[in-house]
Write an enzyme that holds these catalytic residues in place. Structure first.
Site, PDB file in Angstrom:
ATOM      1  N   PRO A  88       0.815  -1.222   0.000  1.00 52.58           N
ATOM      2  CA  PRO A  88       0.000   0.000   0.000  1.00 52.58           C
ATOM      3  C   PRO A  88       0.848   1.272   0.000  1.00 52.58           C
ATOM      4  CG  PRO A  88      -0.606  -1.457   1.829  1.00 52.58           C
ATOM      5  CD  PRO A  88       0.636  -2.001   1.227  1.00 52.58           C
ATOM      6  N   GLU A 115       2.016  -7.181   8.542  1.00 53.26           N
ATOM      7  CA  GLU A 115       1.948  -5.710   8.597  1.00 53.26           C
ATOM      8  C   GLU A 115       2.985  -5.052   7.707  1.00 53.26           C
ATOM      9  OE1 GLU A 115      -0.665  -4.815  10.665  1.00 53.26           O
ATOM     10  OE2 GLU A 115      -0.773  -6.994  10.854  1.00 53.26           O
ATOM     11  N   ARG A 153      -1.935  -8.068 -20.788  1.00 52.45           N
ATOM     12  CA  ARG A 153      -2.805  -7.704 -21.913  1.00 52.45           C
ATOM     13  C   ARG A 153      -2.163  -6.680 -22.833  1.00 52.45           C
ATOM     14  NH1 ARG A 153      -6.363  -4.481 -21.294  1.00 52.45           N
ATOM     15  NH2 ARG A 153      -8.116  -5.458 -22.294  1.00 52.45           N
ATOM     16  N   ASP A 168      -9.293   0.370 -25.383  1.00 54.43           N
ATOM     17  CA  ASP A 168      -9.695   0.385 -23.988  1.00 54.43           C
ATOM     18  C   ASP A 168      -9.854   1.779 -23.422  1.00 54.43           C
ATOM     19  OD1 ASP A 168      -9.855  -2.290 -23.660  1.00 54.43           O
ATOM     20  OD2 ASP A 168      -7.789  -2.508 -22.964  1.00 54.43           O
TER      21      ASP A 168
END
Ligand code: 4G3
Length: 244
Positions: A88, A115, A153, A168
């Site tokens: 994160p 963590e 992709r 896209d």
């Protein structure tokens, strides 16, 4: 392209990568995805990969030694491998970053749990710390899957039709326009008349304006990086858009 995934849950990746476009690309030899079981690089009887944080506090931290050894076991092979930690705290993944990564021969993905990961691994072993979005997962595995799919992709030959990646949402930095298929009238809910007109120029203009309008309404921050021509700018200003 080769992906190596360092994880304590190698089985996590079994079925999702067998399916669909990725599965076919693996069978065709365009993609190779390997998993490395982090526990194979532990030395204690319990195969421990985490420990308590120095300085105290809640939660467990991934120990440096197994990750270090797992990464080193992958040295050699295609040049220009990049070691990526999914976390994160990373730089947030977007289509442009994915396109950059799609040019690499090999990506080594480190999936943390608990963590976090001992900071010395970040400092000395990781080339790029990457997040798939501003939320917390129990582990980096789901994030690694997302990264593999996004990057794969964009590799030539992975999608059946090359131009489908180019069509896209996000390729030009805008959200996709609304799309419709048969029937023309579904329980009284009608398809916009313009799409049935056969006027390709009018249809293209309508779609462009829909994309601009939706992006302005929902993701105005995307407009600053989008590829816009003078017509686009004129339309956006007519909708009340103010350039920052
Ligand atoms: C490393 C990635 C791994 C450090 C991983 C937590 C969210 C993302 C983890 C850490 C993750 C993401 C495992 N959660 N947004 N959890 O890409 O603090």
């Amino acid at each position: 392209m080769l992906f190596d995934i360092i994880t304590i849950f190698p089985n996590f990746f079994d079925s999702p990568l067998k399916i669909g476009v990725i599965g076919r690309a693996i069978e065709a030899g365009i993609l190779e995805i390997r998993t490395v079981d982090l526990r194979d690089f532990t030395t204690d009887r319990h195969r421990t990969t985490d420990d308590r944080p120095f300085g105290g506090g809640e939660g467990m931290i991934m120990k440096p030694e197994p990750i270090y050894k797992a990464i080193n076991s992958l040295k050699g092979g295609p040049q220009g491998a990049r070691v990526i930690l999914l976390s994160p705290q990373g730089k947030v993944l977007d289509q442009a970053l994915a396109a950059e990564l799609a040019r690499c021969q090999r990506l080594i993905l480190v999936c943390g749990r608990y963590e976090g990961v001992d900071e010395r691994i970040r400092e000395h072993c990781v080339d790029l710390e990457l997040s798939i979005g501003d939320y917390v997962l129990s582990g980096g595995e789901a994030a690694a899957l997302v990264l593999i799919e996004v990057v794969s992709r964009l590799i030539f030959g992975v999608l059946g039709c090359k131009s489908s990646a180019e069509r896209d949402s996000f390729t030009d930095g805008l959200l996709k326009f609304p799309q419709y298929t048969r029937p023309r009238d579904f329980i009284g809910w009608k398809v916009p008349e313009i799409l049935l007109s056969g006027d390709h120029k009018k249809v293209a203009e309508w779609r462009r304006r829909q994309s601009l309008e939706l992006t302005l309404k929902r993701r105005p921050e995307l407009l600053h990086k989008a590829q816009l021509d003078t017509e686009d700018l004129k339309y956006l200003r007519s909708l009340g858009w103010k350039e920052a």
